[in-house]
Design an enzyme around this catalytic site. Sequence first.
Site, PDB file in Angstrom:
ATOM      1  N   LYS A 109       4.850   6.563   2.409  1.00 57.56           N
ATOM      2  CA  LYS A 109       4.955   8.027   2.478  1.00 57.56           C
ATOM      3  C   LYS A 109       5.569   8.414   3.829  1.00 57.56           C
ATOM      4  CE  LYS A 109       0.875   8.898  -0.428  1.00 57.56           C
ATOM      5  NZ  LYS A 109       1.290   9.599  -1.621  1.00 57.56           N
ATOM      6  N   HIS A 115      -5.788   2.662   1.606  1.00 63.87           N
ATOM      7  CA  HIS A 115      -5.168   3.892   2.114  1.00 63.87           C
ATOM      8  C   HIS A 115      -5.886   4.480   3.343  1.00 63.87           C
ATOM      9  CE1 HIS A 115      -3.234   3.288  -1.623  1.00 63.87           C
ATOM     10  NE2 HIS A 115      -4.012   4.028  -2.379  1.00 63.87           N
ATOM     11  N   ASP A 152       0.904  -1.153   0.000  1.00 65.22           N
ATOM     12  CA  ASP A 152       0.000   0.000   0.000  1.00 65.22           C
ATOM     13  C   ASP A 152       0.942   1.202   0.000  1.00 65.22           C
ATOM     14  OD1 ASP A 152      -1.408   2.301   0.791  1.00 65.22           O
ATOM     15  OD2 ASP A 152      -2.903   1.098   1.846  1.00 65.22           O
ATOM     16  N   HIS A 153       1.002   1.929  -1.104  1.00 65.52           N
ATOM     17  CA  HIS A 153       2.073   2.933  -1.213  1.00 65.52           C
ATOM     18  C   HIS A 153       1.916   4.059  -0.196  1.00 65.52           C
ATOM     19  CE1 HIS A 153      -0.814   5.171  -3.691  1.00 65.52           C
ATOM     20  NE2 HIS A 153      -0.048   6.234  -3.542  1.00 65.52           N
ATOM     21  N   GLU A 175      -8.774  14.274  -3.878  1.00 64.28           N
ATOM     22  CA  GLU A 175      -7.990  14.285  -5.123  1.00 64.28           C
ATOM     23  C   GLU A 175      -8.655  15.220  -6.115  1.00 64.28           C
ATOM     24  OE1 GLU A 175      -5.864  10.539  -6.307  1.00 64.28           O
ATOM     25  OE2 GLU A 175      -7.823   9.778  -5.755  1.00 64.28           O
TER      26      GLU A 175
HETATM   27  C1  BG6 Z   1      -4.064   4.766  -5.882  1.00 65.58           C
HETATM   28  C2  BG6 Z   1      -5.453   4.801  -6.439  1.00 65.58           C
HETATM   29  O1  BG6 Z   1      -3.895   3.656  -5.044  1.00 65.58           O
HETATM   30  O2  BG6 Z   1      -3.825   5.950  -5.138  1.00 65.58           O
HETATM   31  C3  BG6 Z   1      -5.665   6.030  -7.300  1.00 65.58           C
HETATM   32  O3  BG6 Z   1      -5.670   3.627  -7.222  1.00 65.58           O
HETATM   33  C4  BG6 Z   1      -5.289   7.270  -6.530  1.00 65.58           C
HETATM   34  O4  BG6 Z   1      -7.006   6.110  -7.740  1.00 65.58           O
HETATM   35  C5  BG6 Z   1      -3.914   7.130  -5.904  1.00 65.58           C
HETATM   36  O5  BG6 Z   1      -5.316   8.371  -7.421  1.00 65.58           O
HETATM   37  C6  BG6 Z   1      -3.605   8.292  -4.975  1.00 65.58           C
HETATM   38  O6  BG6 Z   1      -2.269   8.223  -4.580  1.00 65.58           O
HETATM   39  P1  BG6 Z   1      -1.484   9.534  -4.140  1.00 65.58           P
HETATM   40  O7  BG6 Z   1      -0.165   9.026  -3.687  1.00 65.58           O
HETATM   41  O8  BG6 Z   1      -1.427  10.413  -5.354  1.00 65.58           O
HETATM   42  O9  BG6 Z   1      -2.288  10.148  -3.052  1.00 65.58           O
END
Ligand code: BG6
Length: 501
Positions: free
Chosen positions: A195, A253, A190-191, A229
């Site tokens: 962060k 997230h 989960d990226h 977003e």
């Molecule tokens: C991704 C989603 O996991 O996270 C996207 O699939 C989303 O829809 C993105 O735009 C948001 O990531 P960040 O790092 O730009 O907040």
Amino acid sequence: MSLAGGRRSEEEIRPPATLVIFGASGDLTRRLLAPAIAHLNRDGAISKDFAIIGIGRSPFTDEEFRAHLDDGAREFTPPTQGRPGDLPAKVVYLAGDFAEAELFQRLKSTLEGIESRRGGARNRIFYFATPPDADETIVEQLGREELATVENGWIRAVVEKPFGHDLASGRQLNKVLLSVFPEKQIYRIDHYLGKETVQNIFVLRFANGIFEPLWNHRYIDHVQISVAESVGVGHRAGFYESAGILRDMFQNHLLQLLTLTAMEPPAAYEADAIRAEKVKVLESIRPYTEGDIDDWAVRGQYGPGVVDGRRVPGYREEPKVDPASNTPTYAAVKIAIDNWRWAGVPFYLRSGKRLGKRVTEVAIEFKGVPHRFFSKASGEMQPNVLRLHIQPDEGVSLKFGVKIPGSVLQIQPVYMDFPYARLGAPIAGGYERLLLDVTHGDQTLFIRGDEAEHAWEVLTPILDAWAKRPAPEFPNYAAGTFGPEAADRFLEKDGRRWRTL
Ligand code: BG6
């Protein structure tokens, strides 16, 4: 989080390894993995013998694949990160269909060729940059070709989100993965956990003495977690139409931000101790029943509007979207955590596409003072709020009231701010950190199997209720606003308001 001390050998710090990327011709590889690998290579964080094998359907040659990664690294490196470095010397591409055993036989001989030329450990990272339905086939093929066990080395499987489509498919994916890889080898990514500011939630809470005594129902009124977003669905409608905001953002997230904010201090700074505490939070979330969903969740879908001064179409007008689509692009969800610390403290989570701006934050709103002896004329007495600015203006701020200098008593809210920019250290993208942790065998910032399933369990009643009931009100917010009016009423009925982002 790999902060352990002690001397480590060069092989431990920069283990020579082969990264096998399934879905290598796709967008994720170019946009996120390529820049991360180029940076790690530039900074000397990975071995000189680090190799990449890309696997996908597109008919690339090795050189074309390298150019594809190079372009991605250049295009998606933010200016603050400096120039991306070169890719590792060894980059190979195998074109084929995941269903064919022959592809995996080619993979086996390519891997063994690289490993024997390199000598030493046979370390392999299998990276699933693929949709969940492809993951199962790949895992089965790796098992069949005996690619998932190796002597003299380690094997790690990195699995991208979405982790399944719902609870049943998430469980099935876990079952298939675990039939070939032990949990210790599985890195569900989960990226957001990569962060810096998300990791800082943990540090702020547990490396400081002043916050934790207040971090409970006695002093906190409620918590708001917002991931706004400004982008729309872009070219991802094929995926998004069947996913929607809850699967795309909440299952991973937002619930991760919630667990880090709400967890108990772990017994040790160690992957399983931390993940066990996060699981306990998910287990303590009060289950929804289908009948009461409207009291706990609000959905939205964007219509046309103006974002950053530009007219943009509504979701239903986006390419490849059903003109009568019921897919939510916004959700606000109230969560009750039934445990000792959080009894009676609601957590409000919201996220949406095409909102007024891109902001992610965790806001802790404290209770007011027990007795107000300042008169109304003294000005506004606002609650203290601790805001963790996750992105884009990373930092921490605390709101409190002060006396305005003068002969009459006037109170005004002010902000004590810490912007991360003040540290002067560029904030790297989440993928670099996470890839590095995989090479070091550190699972702290990855999701455990039971954690992924619990996250699905929390959301299933909402997903089911919304799937059964079309949304006649869609589209119910204009692009460029901050969500549907229903979301405002949702908080107003609790006597609260969303924070301005
Ligand atoms: C991704 C989603 O996991 O996270 C996207 O699939 C989303 O829809 C993105 O735009 C948001 O990531 P960040 O790092 O730009 O907040």
